[in-house]
Scaffold this active site. Structure first.
Site, PDB file in Angstrom:
ATOM      1  N   ARG A 300       0.465  -1.227   0.165  1.00 50.19           N
ATOM      2  CA  ARG A 300       0.458  -0.634  -0.363  1.00 50.19           C
ATOM      3  C   ARG A 300       0.872   1.434   0.058  1.00 50.19           C
ATOM      4  O   ARG A 300       0.657   2.637  -0.271  1.00 50.19           O
ATOM      5  CB  ARG A 300      -0.448   0.034   0.898  1.00 50.19           C
ATOM      6  CG  ARG A 300      -1.258   0.809   1.232  1.00 50.19           C
ATOM      7  CD  ARG A 300      -2.741   0.459   3.201  1.00 50.19           C
ATOM      8  NE  ARG A 300      -2.703  -0.917   2.848  1.00 50.19           N
ATOM      9  CZ  ARG A 300      -3.600  -1.255   3.092  1.00 50.19           C
ATOM     10  NH1 ARG A 300      -4.889  -0.532   2.790  1.00 50.19           N
ATOM     11  NH2 ARG A 300      -4.230  -2.498   3.570  1.00 50.19           N
ATOM     12  N   ARG A 336     -13.331  -2.305  -0.654  1.00 52.03           N
ATOM     13  CA  ARG A 336     -12.373  -1.917   0.151  1.00 52.03           C
ATOM     14  C   ARG A 336     -13.563  -1.333   2.072  1.00 52.03           C
ATOM     15  O   ARG A 336     -13.962  -1.294   3.708  1.00 52.03           O
ATOM     16  CB  ARG A 336     -11.185  -0.927   0.713  1.00 52.03           C
ATOM     17  CG  ARG A 336     -10.976  -2.047  -0.402  1.00 52.03           C
ATOM     18  CD  ARG A 336      -8.843  -0.930  -0.491  1.00 52.03           C
ATOM     19  NE  ARG A 336      -8.529  -1.160   0.866  1.00 52.03           N
ATOM     20  CZ  ARG A 336      -8.758  -0.101   2.058  1.00 52.03           C
ATOM     21  NH1 ARG A 336      -9.176   1.341   1.778  1.00 52.03           N
ATOM     22  NH2 ARG A 336      -8.054  -0.874   3.138  1.00 52.03           N
ATOM     23  N   CYS A 367     -26.415  -3.800  -6.943  1.00 54.29           N
ATOM     24  CA  CYS A 367     -27.672  -4.289  -6.393  1.00 54.29           C
ATOM     25  C   CYS A 367     -27.342  -4.624  -4.536  1.00 54.29           C
ATOM     26  O   CYS A 367     -27.570  -6.063  -4.677  1.00 54.29           O
ATOM     27  CB  CYS A 367     -28.113  -5.433  -7.353  1.00 54.29           C
ATOM     28  SG  CYS A 367     -28.062  -4.750  -8.384  1.00 54.29           S
TER      29      CYS A 367
HETATM   30  C1  LIG Z   1      -0.001  -8.093   2.648  1.00 56.88           C
HETATM   31  C2  LIG Z   1       0.904  -8.224   3.182  1.00 56.88           C
HETATM   32  C3  LIG Z   1       1.998  -7.410   2.612  1.00 56.88           C
HETATM   33  C4  LIG Z   1       1.885  -5.958   2.063  1.00 56.88           C
HETATM   34  O1  LIG Z   1       0.681  -4.730   3.106  1.00 56.88           O
HETATM   35  P1  LIG Z   1       0.685  -2.902   3.151  1.00 56.88           P
HETATM   36  O2  LIG Z   1      -0.450  -3.355   3.484  1.00 56.88           O
HETATM   37  O3  LIG Z   1       0.013  -3.895   1.540  1.00 56.88           O
HETATM   38  O4  LIG Z   1       2.023  -3.210   2.976  1.00 56.88           O
HETATM   39  C5  LIG Z   1       3.675  -7.856   2.851  1.00 56.88           C
HETATM   40  N1  LIG Z   1       3.778  -8.434   3.350  1.00 56.88           N
HETATM   41  C6  LIG Z   1       2.773  -9.628   3.390  1.00 56.88           C
HETATM   42  C7  LIG Z   1       3.281 -11.692   3.793  1.00 56.88           C
HETATM   43  C8  LIG Z   1       1.713  -9.445   3.321  1.00 56.88           C
HETATM   44  O5  LIG Z   1       0.629 -10.586   3.040  1.00 56.88           O
END
Ligand SMILES: *Cc1c(COP(=O)(O)O)cnc(C)c1O
Length: 439
Positions: A300, A336, A367
């Site tokens: 993210r 989300r 819907c």
């Molecule tokens: C989802 C995930 C991330 C990334 O998470 P963010 O919130 O997008 O930074 C990193 N490592 C693992 C193992 C994950 O499952």
């Protein structure tokens, strides 16, 4: 007295400022009400490519990659946030490694020419096919997430053991992955992590290169990561004593928060950069260990703010208590709000309005009564069908979570850089939908 106060007409023509924490770096509000991202007019873009559309500001992605690359750590982008071949190439260009968690993500990365040795394979339920595909490709590391998996990983293979350190990153329950008693990882306190380490070491075709943990997502504070370092270094020391091996890597996962709305707390990256290496050095000295190399896995934090979604208002409905602004997307391009109660903002694009701003609900086209993108958007009261709305901070977990619910085709991903637009993923068509449907 400012010019805007002296001249009411001048005030009217001043575009409302963009909050820099939620919009792409290159976004500019124009006096006409248009929004320009990387030199591209969103009004023109909507006319040319239609709506809804996901836009990705490439300079913002690059800037985020570089902010992370400035740290003394390996940075592995979590592909599940948003991955396509062009994104994989951009990530490779910026010198990052890549996390994948499925055969599909792996195939996408490999098809883009992403170097296999810089790929990590994750997953709490990796199938035989996925493990074999990873072995065939020569994926750099597989992150062990269960005891049963250890016997199924084809060798030779470098592996990390994913540990659940028992830390609450204080986030939504659906994305809290560091706490005890959940489907991810092997418990440190419960002893499964130690069993996994012994089992990996007992298989000569596997090389244990380190430990991994991921506390969850949307974590703003550094303190949870500090505690993770303490617990994992203590475990590294235990492994060194019991097995006589020093593991060279410590992967602290991702989960760094971004601001979805102005005023939201984002992850304290400078604080992390200042505090974590010191805690690591201190804890390692205490236990007589050489500090392992850190790996971080932001998803993210790399992609979210680079993205925005452009919708067109289809209809505006006034009930006795609320105004509902219905757009041409919704749950299928952004689940989300329904999944996590996530909050967003929206901005009118393409015209100015002097109308009073009021709280109204921006709703999707699906819907489900729960298909509400923004329950309390502040928008001009003269909002009407045909208006464009931009929702910022949709670069991560939007396209990757999109569905074709109601058989609504998925929006395209349009990448913007230096005044040009590139289609990274084209709009899905009804023909695409019918293609999988064997009549
Ligand atoms: C989802 C995930 C991330 C990334 O998470 P963010 O919130 O997008 O930074 C990193 N490592 C693992 C193992 C994950 O499952």
């Amino acid at each position: 007295m400012t010019l805007a106060e002296l001249l009411p007409t001048y005030r009217r023509s001043l575009p409302e400022k963009l909050c820099t924490s939620v919009w792409p770096t290159s976004a500019e509000a124009m006096p006409s009400g248009d929004l320009v991202v990387s030199g591209v007019s969103l009004t023109e873009l909507a006319d040319r490519f239609g709506t809804p559309g996901y836009l990705l500001d490439v300079p913002t992605v690059r800037e985020r990659c570089r902010a992370y690359r400035a740290l003394d750590a390996e940075i592995a982008y979590a592909g599940k946030a948003f991955l396509c071949r062009r994104m994989a190439r951009l990530i490779a260009e910026e010198g990052l490694s890549l996390d994948v968690c499925s055969a599909g993500e792996l195939a996408t990365a490999l098809s883009a020419g992403f170097p296999a040795e810089r790929i990590l394979l994750h997953g709490n339920a990796k199938t035989h096919q996925e493990l074999r595909a990873a072995a065939r490709a020569g994926v750099g590391r597989v992150v062990v997430d269960s005891l049963a998996e250890i016997d199924r990983i084809p060798g030779p293979q470098d592996v990390l053991v994913r540990v659940t350190p028992g830390i609450d990153g204080r986030t939504h329950r659906a994305v809290a992955t560091g706490v005890e008693d959940q489907k991810f990882g092997l418990s440190l306190a419960g002893g499964q992590a130690a069993v996994a380490v012994a089992r990996v070491l007992a298989r000569p075709e596997l090389r244990l290169v380190g430990l991994h943990c991921h506390l969850g997502s949307q974590i703003a504070e550094v303190s949870g990561y500090e505690e993770a370092v303490r617990r994992l270094v203590a475990f590294l020391a235990e492994i060194a004593v019991r097995h006589g091996v020093t593991l060279p890597q410590l992967n602290l996962g991702g989960g760094h928060a971004v601001a979805y709305c102005p005023g939201d707390a984002a992850f304290d990256l400078p604080g992390f950069a200042a505090r974590i290496p010191r805690v690591l050095a201190y804890e390692c000295r205490k236990h007589g260990l050489v500090p392992p190399r850190l790996t971080l896995e932001p998803g993210r934090a790399i992609a979210a703010r680079a993205g925005l979604t452009l919708y067109r208002v289809v209809t505006v409905k006034h009930s006795s208590t609320r105004t509902y602004v219905a757009v041409d997307g919704g749950f299928s391009d952004n689940p989300r709000p329904e999944l996590y109660g996530s909050r967003y903002t929206a901005r009118l694009v393409g015209r100015t309005s002097d109308a009073q701003k009021r709280s109204m609900s921006v709703v999707g086209r699906h819907c489900e009564a729960g298909d509400v993108l923004i329950p309390d958007a502040q928008l001009p009261s003269d909002i009407r069908a045909g208006d464009l709305l931009a929702v910022p901070c949709t670069g991560a977990y939007h396209h990757s979570m999109a569905s074709t619910y109601n058989l609504v085709p998925r929006p395209p991903v349009l990448a913007l850089e230096d005044g040009t637009t590139e289609v990274w993923i084209r709009r899905e068509t009804e023909a695409d939908l019918l293609h999988r449907d064997i009549a």
